[in-house]
Design an enzyme around this catalytic site. Sequence first.
Site, PDB file in Angstrom:
ATOM      1  N   TYR A   1       0.825  -1.214   0.000  1.00  0.00           N
ATOM      2  CA  TYR A   1       0.000   0.000   0.000  1.00  0.00           C
ATOM      3  C   TYR A   1       0.861   1.265   0.000  1.00  0.00           C
ATOM      4  CZ  TYR A   1      -3.796  -3.129   1.641  1.00  0.00           C
ATOM      5  OH  TYR A   1      -4.710  -4.139   1.795  1.00  0.00           O
TER       6      TYR A   1
ATOM      7  N   LYS B   1     -12.933   0.967   4.519  1.00  0.00           N
ATOM      8  CA  LYS B   1     -11.970   2.024   4.225  1.00  0.00           C
ATOM      9  C   LYS B   1     -12.702   3.269   3.780  1.00  0.00           C
ATOM     10  CE  LYS B   1     -10.618   3.344   0.413  1.00  0.00           C
ATOM     11  NZ  LYS B   1     -10.292   3.446  -1.011  1.00  0.00           N
TER      12      LYS B   1
ATOM     13  N   VAL C   1     -11.718   7.838   3.374  1.00  0.00           N
ATOM     14  CA  VAL C   1     -10.899   8.992   3.780  1.00  0.00           C
ATOM     15  C   VAL C   1     -11.804  10.167   4.155  1.00  0.00           C
ATOM     16  CG1 VAL C   1      -8.829   8.351   2.484  1.00  0.00           C
ATOM     17  CG2 VAL C   1     -10.605   9.709   1.364  1.00  0.00           C
TER      18      VAL C   1
ATOM     19  N   ARG D   1     -17.824   9.612   6.987  1.00  0.00           N
ATOM     20  CA  ARG D   1     -18.031   8.178   6.708  1.00  0.00           C
ATOM     21  C   ARG D   1     -17.224   7.309   7.661  1.00  0.00           C
ATOM     22  NH1 ARG D   1     -18.152   8.933   0.987  1.00  0.00           N
ATOM     23  NH2 ARG D   1     -20.297   9.450   0.440  1.00  0.00           N
TER      24      ARG D   1
ATOM     25  N   LYS E   1       1.045  -6.592   5.945  1.00  0.00           N
ATOM     26  CA  LYS E   1       1.101  -7.797   5.115  1.00  0.00           C
ATOM     27  C   LYS E   1       2.409  -7.869   4.331  1.00  0.00           C
ATOM     28  CE  LYS E   1      -3.836  -7.014   4.423  1.00  0.00           C
ATOM     29  NZ  LYS E   1      -3.827  -5.557   4.437  1.00  0.00           N
TER      30      LYS E   1
ATOM     31  N   ILE F   1     -13.099  -4.568   7.724  1.00  0.00           N
ATOM     32  CA  ILE F   1     -12.195  -3.406   7.724  1.00  0.00           C
ATOM     33  C   ILE F   1     -12.604  -2.406   6.635  1.00  0.00           C
ATOM     34  CG2 ILE F   1     -10.105  -4.302   8.849  1.00  0.00           C
ATOM     35  CD1 ILE F   1      -9.163  -5.206   6.014  1.00  0.00           C
TER      36      ILE F   1
END
Length: 278
Positions: free
Chosen positions: A52, A233, A235, A239, A77, A231
């Site tokens: 990422y 996501k 930005v 939210r 990960k 999980i």
Amino acid sequence: MSSKVPPIILNNGVEMPQLGFGVWQVPDGEAEQAVATALEAGYRSIDTAAIYGNEEGTGRAIAGSGVPREELFVTTKLWNSDQGYDATLRAFDVSLEKLGLEYLDLYLIHWPTPARDLYVDSYKAFEKLYADGRVRAVGVSNFLTEHLERLIAETSVVPAVDQIELHPHLQQNAAREFLAGQGIATEAWSPLGQGKGLLEVPAIVAIARKHDRTPAQVVLRWHVQLGNVVIPKSVTPSRIRENIEVFDFSLDTEDLAAISALDEDRRLGSHPAHFNGG
């Protein structure tokens, strides 16, 4: 602010928040603010990955949050090009340094990449990291039943988690059943699908209206009631805050049946049997 998210107990006794914050596709410069907002909203589990490119921004947010380290659950990960025993140990050190942490809560092999045939060796390095106390739990991501059966046969620590693509259009019932039988927690990535498609499905919109909730909250609540770790996501601060507010209502049998009927076995991401990139 304290967390309102209940934990699930992993197969080694470690507690993991059932709902966390994912930072896939969040640029490093934006990750710091997004993770800071999530921690402020009560998230305590943060999910990132080497590929990422935002472990440093994530680490800065953790360092600046004032949240005690023992209250956080941090996952990253191992990327495909770093698979193999020695390479895995090196990659772990790099991730830990970027995150600015002394230990990880969960380390996952990102993809099995079967053509490389290195996931068993990589996992043996995970077992060493686990035995050395550098990570509290180890697991995998995007592993199919065939990959897990081999891993379990050839190693000694059963993975704590398998993080797989899972949403109402890809419900993964057979995979979830296998994982439950092995004591492996199912964690859903892309839990809300991608784009607005899933959140505009009439059945989900109707359930949201019925409960005076957003479609995203309905889908996240569906995951929670199935027992998935999830999980989401975002930005967008509103939210981010909204997505954690799913523990004060329940879907009824009728709601669950309507969502169950949406399964199309449709993947948005790559198929783990064939993906060997990176």
